[in-house]
Design a protein around this motif. Sequence first.
Motif, PDB file in Angstrom:
ATOM      1  N   GLY A 124      -7.557  -3.799  -7.114  1.00  0.00           N
ATOM      2  CA  GLY A 124      -6.195  -3.293  -7.094  1.00  0.00           C
ATOM      3  C   GLY A 124      -5.919  -2.539  -5.798  1.00  0.00           C
ATOM      4  N   ARG A 141      -4.544   0.208  -4.641  1.00  0.00           N
ATOM      5  CA  ARG A 141      -4.009   1.438  -5.210  1.00  0.00           C
ATOM      6  C   ARG A 141      -3.915   2.588  -4.217  1.00  0.00           C
ATOM      7  NH1 ARG A 141      -7.502  -0.341  -9.408  1.00  0.00           N
ATOM      8  NH2 ARG A 141      -9.130   1.081  -8.651  1.00  0.00           N
ATOM      9  N   ASP A 156      -6.195   4.301  -2.626  1.00  0.00           N
ATOM     10  CA  ASP A 156      -7.075   5.370  -3.077  1.00  0.00           C
ATOM     11  C   ASP A 156      -8.352   5.509  -2.248  1.00  0.00           C
ATOM     12  OD1 ASP A 156      -8.289   3.028  -3.828  1.00  0.00           O
ATOM     13  OD2 ASP A 156      -8.537   3.559  -5.947  1.00  0.00           O
TER      14      ASP A 156
END
Length: 325
Positions: A212, A214, A216
């Motif tokens: 994903g 994301r 992060d």
Amino acid sequence: MLALFYDGQSVRVEPRHPDPRPLPDEAVIRPLRMGLCATDMEICRGYMNFKGVLGHEFVGVVESVGDKQHRKWVGQRVVGSINCVCSKCDMCLRGLREHCRQRTVLGIARRDGCFAQLFTLPVVNLVPVPDSIDDDQAVFAEPLAAAYQILRQLRIEGRPYITVLGDGRLGLLCAQVMSQLNATVRLVGKHPEKLALCEKWGVKHRLLSEVGLRADQDIVVDCTGSATGMQTAMSMVRPRGTIVLKTTVAPSPTMPYLDLSPLVVHEIQVIGSRCGPIPEAINALASGRIDVVSLISRRFKLADGVEAMNRAQKDRALIKVLLDP
């Protein structure tokens, strides 16, 4: 002599290319093994507007020198820095020799490369190869040094999350090098058979399709060799994170538009990272910390260099293609 030559339009094997004539500060080197690089392929797509003998990854033996004061090098097995500098400009005097204003670069900028039976480099660029390192390992010195350059440029705080993006030869080397840090490191790519090599190294790995985006990751290292790699990296890195850009791509009419606004909005730091410390790479190979032999996919003779280039460009399953004299 035999040489693999790019004329600005196509690659050809020249059976009677002129032998190099060394300057007083140069050595004539006979390559023992040569490595094809993604940069060689990009040059043949117009990168750097280079014309001449290709190649910059090698291990070889010094055949002769331009001045007898350097004769101690004759017969030595060597690798070397590809940046040939003036030692006089403001960059050189500031210790930034790799960014010399007048530099030539082996097989990349205004200097014939190593895909030939003989080539030249300044003696100051040479690094001796110990007997404990064989030719298959030593030929990786230049790309491995480029991976170690990242460690010189990053400031590591805490235990960051690091993604190396791209499972080609450079990505696989960078993943091994980055794993030496106090960090959580993973390699993300598109080819299961390449990612499988991470199992023996204990490096985490995932397919890009399973990850994903994301935003992060503290640090993303783009080794994709693709114009789309930077876009993916911007989607993965967190606000005020860092992207290390290792990719060089020749411009083309089909290159996608790259929206750099996320760099501003999320205050992302971008670090360009190029050549690195050859002696450090040699030390890593000698210690056994880095596995390079597992990356070798195919071998060709220099005389079959055109076929080798074609195969390397078309077969995405190949990781590293080597040339023998």
